[in-house]
Design a protein around this motif. Structure first.
Motif, PDB file in Angstrom:
ATOM      1  N   MET A  22      49.975  11.866  13.948  1.00 34.27           N
ATOM      2  CA  MET A  22      50.808  12.992  14.223  1.00 34.27           C
ATOM      3  C   MET A  22      50.296  14.326  13.585  1.00 34.27           C
ATOM      4  SD  MET A  22      53.237  14.345  15.980  1.00 34.27           S
ATOM      5  CE  MET A  22      54.279  15.625  15.844  1.00 34.27           C
ATOM      6  N   VAL A  23      50.089  14.287  12.149  1.00 34.99           N
ATOM      7  CA  VAL A  23      49.731  15.373  11.324  1.00 34.99           C
ATOM      8  C   VAL A  23      48.291  15.727  11.840  1.00 34.99           C
ATOM      9  CG1 VAL A  23      49.009  15.996   8.741  1.00 34.99           C
ATOM     10  CG2 VAL A  23      50.904  14.561   9.437  1.00 34.99           C
ATOM     11  N   LEU A  24      47.291  14.901  12.105  1.00 34.55           N
ATOM     12  CA  LEU A  24      46.162  15.298  12.534  1.00 34.55           C
ATOM     13  C   LEU A  24      46.345  16.118  13.909  1.00 34.55           C
ATOM     14  CD1 LEU A  24      42.991  15.230  11.988  1.00 34.55           C
ATOM     15  CD2 LEU A  24      42.989  13.134  13.263  1.00 34.55           C
ATOM     16  N   ALA A  25      46.985  15.715  14.756  1.00 37.19           N
ATOM     17  CA  ALA A  25      47.077  16.285  16.046  1.00 37.19           C
ATOM     18  C   ALA A  25      47.578  17.414  15.820  1.00 37.19           C
ATOM     19  CB  ALA A  25      48.260  15.491  16.787  1.00 37.19           C
ATOM     20  N   VAL A  26      48.855  17.955  14.833  1.00 36.04           N
ATOM     21  CA  VAL A  26      48.925  19.064  14.677  1.00 36.04           C
ATOM     22  C   VAL A  26      47.843  20.035  14.138  1.00 36.04           C
ATOM     23  CG1 VAL A  26      50.548  20.693  13.065  1.00 36.04           C
ATOM     24  CG2 VAL A  26      51.264  18.530  14.024  1.00 36.04           C
ATOM     25  N   ILE A  27      47.113  19.507  13.358  1.00 29.49           N
ATOM     26  CA  ILE A  27      46.008  20.264  12.568  1.00 29.49           C
ATOM     27  C   ILE A  27      44.852  20.459  13.954  1.00 29.49           C
ATOM     28  CG2 ILE A  27      43.679  20.041  11.115  1.00 29.49           C
ATOM     29  CD1 ILE A  27      45.827  18.456   9.185  1.00 29.49           C
ATOM     30  N   ILE A  28      44.486  19.736  14.492  1.00 28.04           N
ATOM     31  CA  ILE A  28      43.664  19.920  15.711  1.00 28.04           C
ATOM     32  C   ILE A  28      44.405  20.921  16.710  1.00 28.04           C
ATOM     33  CG2 ILE A  28      42.567  18.958  17.819  1.00 28.04           C
ATOM     34  CD1 ILE A  28      42.126  16.210  16.169  1.00 28.04           C
ATOM     35  N   ALA A  29      45.618  21.144  17.120  1.00 27.66           N
ATOM     36  CA  ALA A  29      46.310  22.111  17.786  1.00 27.66           C
ATOM     37  C   ALA A  29      46.035  23.324  17.228  1.00 27.66           C
ATOM     38  CB  ALA A  29      47.691  21.517  17.917  1.00 27.66           C
ATOM     39  N   THR A  30      46.003  23.494  15.890  1.00 25.33           N
ATOM     40  CA  THR A  30      45.590  24.889  15.213  1.00 25.33           C
ATOM     41  C   THR A  30      44.157  25.566  15.968  1.00 25.33           C
ATOM     42  OG1 THR A  30      44.702  24.080  13.443  1.00 25.33           O
ATOM     43  CG2 THR A  30      47.125  24.454  13.310  1.00 25.33           C
ATOM     44  N   LEU A  31      43.288  24.650  16.284  1.00 23.96           N
ATOM     45  CA  LEU A  31      42.126  25.224  16.979  1.00 23.96           C
ATOM     46  C   LEU A  31      42.343  26.214  18.218  1.00 23.96           C
ATOM     47  CD1 LEU A  31      39.901  22.080  16.648  1.00 23.96           C
ATOM     48  CD2 LEU A  31      39.675  24.265  15.404  1.00 23.96           C
ATOM     49  N   ILE A  32      43.400  25.915  18.883  1.00 26.31           N
ATOM     50  CA  ILE A  32      43.578  26.636  20.097  1.00 26.31           C
ATOM     51  C   ILE A  32      44.319  28.088  19.672  1.00 26.31           C
ATOM     52  CG2 ILE A  32      43.723  24.895  21.671  1.00 26.31           C
ATOM     53  CD1 ILE A  32      46.857  25.144  21.615  1.00 26.31           C
ATOM     54  N   VAL A  33      44.750  28.350  18.277  1.00 32.50           N
ATOM     55  CA  VAL A  33      45.153  29.692  18.172  1.00 32.50           C
ATOM     56  C   VAL A  33      44.117  30.646  17.624  1.00 32.50           C
ATOM     57  CG1 VAL A  33      46.771  30.885  16.400  1.00 32.50           C
ATOM     58  CG2 VAL A  33      47.088  28.411  17.237  1.00 32.50           C
ATOM     59  N   PRO A  34      43.855  31.739  18.515  1.00 38.58           N
ATOM     60  CA  PRO A  34      42.776  32.689  17.964  1.00 38.58           C
ATOM     61  C   PRO A  34      43.096  33.292  16.769  1.00 38.58           C
ATOM     62  CG  PRO A  34      43.975  33.166  20.207  1.00 38.58           C
ATOM     63  CD  PRO A  34      44.637  32.250  19.489  1.00 38.58           C
ATOM     64  N   PHE A  35      42.041  33.592  16.044  1.00 37.31           N
ATOM     65  CA  PHE A  35      42.021  34.036  14.676  1.00 37.31           C
ATOM     66  C   PHE A  35      42.739  35.660  14.808  1.00 37.31           C
ATOM     67  CE2 PHE A  35      40.144  37.110  11.351  1.00 37.31           C
ATOM     68  CZ  PHE A  35      40.753  36.459  10.568  1.00 37.31           C
ATOM     69  N   GLU A  36      42.845  36.148  15.674  1.00 43.83           N
ATOM     70  CA  GLU A  36      43.397  37.407  15.925  1.00 43.83           C
ATOM     71  C   GLU A  36      44.683  37.503  15.636  1.00 43.83           C
ATOM     72  OE1 GLU A  36      40.866  36.466  18.021  1.00 43.83           O
ATOM     73  OE2 GLU A  36      39.292  37.839  17.320  1.00 43.83           O
ATOM     74  N   THR A  37      45.489  36.343  16.203  1.00 41.17           N
ATOM     75  CA  THR A  37      46.832  36.369  16.019  1.00 41.17           C
ATOM     76  C   THR A  37      47.474  35.883  14.626  1.00 41.17           C
ATOM     77  OG1 THR A  37      46.904  33.828  16.428  1.00 41.17           O
ATOM     78  CG2 THR A  37      47.268  35.448  18.438  1.00 41.17           C
ATOM     79  N   ILE A  38      46.605  35.338  13.616  1.00 37.03           N
ATOM     80  CA  ILE A  38      47.152  35.053  12.342  1.00 37.03           C
ATOM     81  C   ILE A  38      46.519  36.135  11.454  1.00 37.03           C
ATOM     82  CG2 ILE A  38      47.470  32.760  12.698  1.00 37.03           C
ATOM     83  CD1 ILE A  38      45.142  32.107  11.546  1.00 37.03           C
ATOM     84  N   ALA A  39      45.240  37.016  11.714  1.00 33.81           N
ATOM     85  CA  ALA A  39      44.930  37.792  10.848  1.00 33.81           C
ATOM     86  C   ALA A  39      45.673  38.792   9.959  1.00 33.81           C
ATOM     87  CB  ALA A  39      43.830  38.803  11.671  1.00 33.81           C
ATOM     88  N   ILE A  40      46.598  39.518  10.614  1.00 32.28           N
ATOM     89  CA  ILE A  40      47.794  40.182  10.010  1.00 32.28           C
ATOM     90  C   ILE A  40      48.511  39.666   9.137  1.00 32.28           C
ATOM     91  CG2 ILE A  40      49.552  42.043  10.246  1.00 32.28           C
ATOM     92  CD1 ILE A  40      46.701  43.065  11.203  1.00 32.28           C
ATOM     93  N   PRO A  41      49.113  38.499   9.291  1.00 33.83           N
ATOM     94  CA  PRO A  41      49.720  37.847   8.383  1.00 33.83           C
ATOM     95  C   PRO A  41      48.928  37.154   7.212  1.00 33.83           C
ATOM     96  CG  PRO A  41      50.566  37.018  10.508  1.00 33.83           C
ATOM     97  CD  PRO A  41      49.404  37.776  10.967  1.00 33.83           C
ATOM     98  N   MET A  42      47.849  36.835   7.431  1.00 29.77           N
ATOM     99  CA  MET A  42      47.054  36.224   6.637  1.00 29.77           C
ATOM    100  C   MET A  42      46.489  37.592   5.464  1.00 29.77           C
ATOM    101  SD  MET A  42      44.248  33.787   8.042  1.00 29.77           S
ATOM    102  CE  MET A  42      43.105  33.809   6.709  1.00 29.77           C
ATOM    103  N   VAL A  43      46.428  38.915   6.106  1.00 36.13           N
ATOM    104  CA  VAL A  43      46.254  39.944   5.106  1.00 36.13           C
ATOM    105  C   VAL A  43      47.455  40.142   4.255  1.00 36.13           C
ATOM    106  CG1 VAL A  43      45.929  42.429   5.356  1.00 36.13           C
ATOM    107  CG2 VAL A  43      44.656  41.069   6.852  1.00 36.13           C
ATOM    108  N   TYR A  44      48.530  40.058   4.661  1.00 34.99           N
ATOM    109  CA  TYR A  44      49.698  40.026   3.828  1.00 34.99           C
ATOM    110  C   TYR A  44      49.830  39.362   2.797  1.00 34.99           C
ATOM    111  CZ  TYR A  44      54.753  39.963   2.569  1.00 34.99           C
ATOM    112  OH  TYR A  44      55.681  39.761   1.898  1.00 34.99           O
ATOM    113  N   TRP A  45      49.451  37.748   3.192  1.00 31.45           N
ATOM    114  CA  TRP A  45      49.551  36.880   2.119  1.00 31.45           C
ATOM    115  C   TRP A  45      48.527  37.019   1.175  1.00 31.45           C
ATOM    116  CZ3 TRP A  45      53.987  34.853   1.360  1.00 31.45           C
ATOM    117  CH2 TRP A  45      54.760  34.570   2.302  1.00 31.45           C
ATOM    118  N   VAL A  46      47.549  37.161   1.439  1.00 27.63           N
ATOM    119  CA  VAL A  46      46.355  37.359   0.499  1.00 27.63           C
ATOM    120  C   VAL A  46      46.650  38.748  -0.492  1.00 27.63           C
ATOM    121  CG1 VAL A  46      44.614  36.213   1.484  1.00 27.63           C
ATOM    122  CG2 VAL A  46      44.492  38.548   1.989  1.00 27.63           C
ATOM    123  N   SER A  47      47.179  39.528  -0.021  1.00 31.99           N
ATOM    124  CA  SER A  47      47.575  40.615  -0.751  1.00 31.99           C
ATOM    125  C   SER A  47      48.468  40.494  -1.835  1.00 31.99           C
ATOM    126  CB  SER A  47      47.978  41.945  -0.138  1.00 31.99           C
ATOM    127  OG  SER A  47      49.201  41.728   0.600  1.00 31.99           O
TER     128      SER A  47
END
Length: 183
Positions: free
Chosen positions: A1-26
């Motif tokens: 189940m956990v592996l399926a969730v991890i693999i499902a993240t492959l379909i999420v484009p990087f551009e959708t998580i880029a702004i939240p990642m910039v916030y968190w790394v700051s």
């Protein structure tokens, strides 16, 4: 189940998580040394670690390691347990040496996107000395450079990629060849 969730993240484009990642790394703490005195500075922006660490463990690498480790016979684990080895010893002395092709494949397939990244370094790095070569490539087009210079620069950019591939070539090719063989 956990592996399926991890693999499902492959379909999420990087551009959708880029702004939240910039916030968190700051907001991440950064250990800075002023002389011999360490102090914490908040924010990974304008550092090398912001370009490397967020992309070390990606979903494809986890999937590749999971598939490779599932092919290692359980009898090796059982024989080591009978000999008195603990789980960490089994991992360090049996599993890791057998997983050399998987490590080589992950190293190559993780290095290539990191080397070719453009959007992420453009968002998190402002200092020119910290930017990777792909971001530096845009400066050639701002200067109206001759195409000969651009082609010479791109030829130099491919050298580290060739060096990484040639250093891991034997293990990478054996990993790819073994993935097509069942039995």
């Amino acid at each position: 189940m956990v592996l399926a969730v991890i693999i499902a993240t492959l379909i999420v484009p990087f551009e959708t998580i880029a702004i939240p990642m910039v916030y968190w790394v700051s907001k991440l703490p950064n250990l800075v040394f002023e002389g011999a005195v360490p102090k914490y500075d908040f924010g990974w922006l304008n550092t090398y670690q912001v370009q490397i660490i967020p992309f070390i463990a990606n979903a494809f690498s986890i999937f590749l390691f999971t598939q490779y480790f599932s092919t290692i016979p359980k009898s090796l684990d059982e024989a080591a347990r009978i000999d008195g080895a603990g789980w960490f010893t089994i991992y360090r002395k049996i599993v890791v040496p057998l997983a050399g092709p998987a490590f080589a494949t992950v190293a190559i397939l993780t290095f290539l996107p990191a080397w070719n990244s453009y959007l992420w370094p453009l968002m998190v790095v402002q200092e020119e000395s910290l930017r990777p070569v792909m971001v530096g490539m845009q400066y050639f087009f701002q200067l109206n450079a001759a195409w000969g210079e651009v082609m010479a620069y791109t030829s130099l950019i491919t050298l580290p990629v060739l060096i990484v591939f040639l250093s891991f070539q034997r293990a990478f090719v054996s990993s790819v060849a073994a993935s097509g063989v069942k039995g």
